[in-house]
Write a protein that holds these residues in place. Structure first.
Motif, short mmCIF file in Angstrom:
data_model
loop_
_atom_site.label_atom_id
_atom_site.label_comp_id
_atom_site.label_asym_id
_atom_site.label_seq_id
_atom_site.Cartn_x
_atom_site.Cartn_y
_atom_site.Cartn_z
N GLY A 1 21.84 -4.38 -50.54
CA GLY A 1 21.13 -4.55 -51.08
C GLY A 1 20.12 -5.34 -51.43
O GLY A 1 20.51 -6.36 -50.83
N PRO A 2 19.04 -5.59 -51.74
CA PRO A 2 18.15 -6.10 -51.79
C PRO A 2 18.48 -7.85 -52.02
O PRO A 2 18.05 -9.03 -51.33
N TRP A 3 18.38 -8.00 -53.49
CA TRP A 3 19.33 -8.95 -54.00
C TRP A 3 20.72 -9.68 -53.57
O TRP A 3 20.06 -11.16 -52.21
N THR A 4 21.09 -9.33 -52.56
CA THR A 4 22.46 -9.56 -51.84
C THR A 4 21.62 -9.65 -50.60
O THR A 4 22.27 -10.83 -49.39
N ILE A 5 20.99 -9.31 -49.97
CA ILE A 5 20.04 -9.91 -48.39
C ILE A 5 19.46 -11.48 -48.82
O ILE A 5 19.91 -12.19 -47.63
N VAL A 6 19.03 -11.47 -49.84
CA VAL A 6 18.46 -12.62 -50.47
C VAL A 6 19.61 -13.56 -50.52
O VAL A 6 18.77 -14.97 -49.86
N PHE A 7 20.74 -13.52 -51.50
CA PHE A 7 21.93 -14.38 -51.13
C PHE A 7 22.23 -14.70 -49.84
O PHE A 7 22.76 -16.06 -49.50
N LEU A 8 22.56 -13.90 -49.36
CA LEU A 8 23.32 -14.01 -48.01
C LEU A 8 22.10 -14.80 -46.79
O LEU A 8 22.36 -15.47 -46.33
N ARG A 9 21.47 -14.14 -47.51
CA ARG A 9 19.62 -15.71 -46.22
C ARG A 9 20.02 -16.94 -46.46
O ARG A 9 19.60 -16.94 -45.13
N SER A 10 19.83 -17.13 -48.03
CA SER A 10 19.29 -18.20 -48.42
C SER A 10 20.55 -19.13 -48.33
O SER A 10 20.92 -20.54 -47.73
N SER A 11 21.53 -18.47 -48.06
CA SER A 11 22.47 -19.19 -47.98
C SER A 11 23.24 -19.72 -46.33
O SER A 11 23.64 -20.78 -45.80
N PHE A 12 23.07 -18.39 -45.91
CA PHE A 12 23.01 -18.84 -44.11
C PHE A 12 22.35 -19.89 -43.44
O PHE A 12 22.70 -20.40 -42.65
N GLY A 13 20.65 -19.93 -44.05
CA GLY A 13 19.83 -20.58 -43.58
C GLY A 13 20.50 -21.99 -44.23
O GLY A 13 20.46 -23.24 -43.98
N PHE A 14 21.32 -22.40 -46.28
CA PHE A 14 21.48 -23.32 -46.20
C PHE A 14 21.99 -23.64 -45.48
O PHE A 14 22.33 -25.68 -45.42
N VAL A 15 23.27 -23.78 -45.05
CA VAL A 15 24.96 -23.67 -44.53
C VAL A 15 23.94 -24.62 -43.06
O VAL A 15 24.78 -25.22 -42.69
N PHE A 16 22.52 -24.35 -42.75
CA PHE A 16 22.31 -24.20 -41.21
C PHE A 16 21.88 -25.83 -41.69
O PHE A 16 22.53 -26.33 -40.39
N ILE A 17 20.71 -25.78 -42.38
CA ILE A 17 20.04 -26.89 -42.34
C ILE A 17 21.16 -27.81 -42.77
O ILE A 17 20.88 -29.10 -42.70
N ALA A 18 21.71 -27.91 -43.33
CA ALA A 18 22.89 -28.62 -44.17
C ALA A 18 23.80 -29.34 -43.21
O ALA A 18 23.58 -30.47 -43.31
N LEU A 19 24.79 -28.46 -42.08
CA LEU A 19 25.59 -28.77 -40.85
C LEU A 19 24.22 -29.82 -39.95
O LEU A 19 24.87 -30.63 -39.82
N LEU A 20 22.66 -29.01 -40.07
CA LEU A 20 22.06 -29.57 -38.81
C LEU A 20 21.08 -31.63 -39.51
O LEU A 20 21.44 -32.34 -38.59
N MET A 21 21.44 -31.27 -41.25
CA MET A 21 21.13 -33.11 -41.36
C MET A 21 22.47 -33.67 -42.06
O MET A 21 22.26 -35.12 -41.00
N LEU A 22 23.94 -33.21 -41.75
CA LEU A 22 24.73 -33.90 -41.37
C LEU A 22 24.98 -34.02 -39.82
O LEU A 22 25.03 -35.08 -39.10
N PHE A 23 24.31 -33.85 -38.70
CA PHE A 23 24.44 -34.38 -37.33
C PHE A 23 23.89 -35.23 -37.44
O PHE A 23 24.04 -36.16 -36.87
N MET A 24 22.51 -34.93 -37.99
CA MET A 24 21.32 -36.01 -37.86
C MET A 24 21.67 -36.93 -38.27
O MET A 24 20.70 -37.59 -38.50
N ARG A 25 22.51 -36.97 -39.58
CA ARG A 25 22.92 -38.13 -40.03
C ARG A 25 21.93 -38.85 -40.68
O ARG A 25 21.74 -39.44 -41.49
#
Length: 296
Positions: free
Chosen positions: A32-56
């Motif tokens: 569903g559209p709301w589920t797409i929003v949740f999963l899309r933003s969650s995947f993006g959030f995890v990526f940027i969080a890991l990237l920030m950790l890697f870049m310290r």
């Protein structure tokens, strides 16, 4: 401009153009559209969080103005992403991408109505040309009046209007945050907001993530579309110019049309191509001169 910049421009247009394809694939798997929003933003959030950790880079959670960031996340991510998902249950991904190209026009109109912008003749001509393109996309005829689903069409236009508001709000609220912290905060807000609405409206079985096509589409939407693409866009700004980076607007609907035709067998009518040409021409014309803002 170097060849690497043009290569990045092509790659970015393919990623963002593919976002409409990924949404359509998820919808075909009953996500569903709301589920797409949740999963899309969650995947993006995890990526940027890991990237920030890697870049310290410190997260600086306490210094983020959450009361201001959350509305931006709702208007610039949650609402338009949901509307796009719903619209693609009724219209082709290629048409959705063409309508999405009207975002700069709506951004200018929001600036005019709510933020005291003043337009010159070229801006008005460009907007008129773009709206003629929208009318052509409707495929008006004497038999069925319009040849596309009006609800899906309208939802896509509402999504671009949300982007217009979101862009104006971002310029005023997120200016004191780095691109990493702004992305980190807004994606987190979108994941929380989307998750709440998903639980209320859809209550999905999240094991659907394990389906290869679904997981791959979420990688494309969340990690590529919300993470890697943002980095590529800023690379073009830093190594090229903001004007050069903004030209991706003209290539995204083209790549989305190609993706939809090749992978989803979507029909490309004359009105889609004619509407695309007029909308992109109008956007180009409207951006030839800067908007002058009123003092105060």
């Amino acid at each position: 401009m170097s060849r690497s910049l043009y290569a990045v421009l092509l790659l970015l247009s393919l990623i963002w153009g593919g976002s409409f394809l990924f949404i359509k694939v998820l919808l075909l798997h009953q996500v569903g559209p709301w589920t797409i929003v949740f999963l899309r933003s969650s995947f993006g959030f995890v990526f940027i969080a890991l990237l920030m950790l890697f870049m310290r880079r410190p997260f600086q959670i306490k210094s983020i103005p959450w009361k201001s960031v959350i509305p931006v996340a709702m208007v610039n991510m949650v609402l338009p992403w949901t509307l796009i998902g719903f619209s693609e249950t009724r219209i082709a991904s290629s048409m959705a991408s063409v309508l999405n190209a009207t975002t700069p026009i709506w951004t200018m109109l929001v600036g005019l109505v709510f933020f005291g912008a003043v337009f010159h003749r070229l801006q008005w001509l460009g907007m008129c040309l773009a709206f003629i393109g929208i009318i052509i996309l409707l495929g008006i005829n004497p038999v069925s009046i319009i040849s596309v689903d009006p609800i899906g069409f309208g939802c896509m236009l509402l999504a671009t209007l949300c982007y217009g508001f979101g862009t104006q709000l971002s310029r005023r609220i997120l200016t004191n945050l780095s691109m990493y912290h702004a992305t980190f905060a807004t994606l987190l807000g979108a994941a929380v907001g989307g998750g709440i609405m998903m639980a209320i409206m859809e209550k999905p079985d999240l094991s659907i993530i394990l389906v290869p096509d679904v997981f791959g589409s979420l990688i494309g939407l969340g990690i590529l579309g919300s993470g890697v693409a943002y980095i590529l866009f800023n690379y073009m700004i830093l190594r090229g110019s903001a004007e050069f980076a903004s030209t991706v607007t003209y290539f995204v609907p083209v790549s989305a049309i190609v993706w939809g035709f090749l992978l989803l067998n979507e029909y490309i009518g004359w009105n889609v191509l004619a509407g695309l040409a007029l909308i992109l021409g109008g956007v180009f014309m409207a951006n030839q001169r800067r908007i002058v803002k009123l003092a105060g």
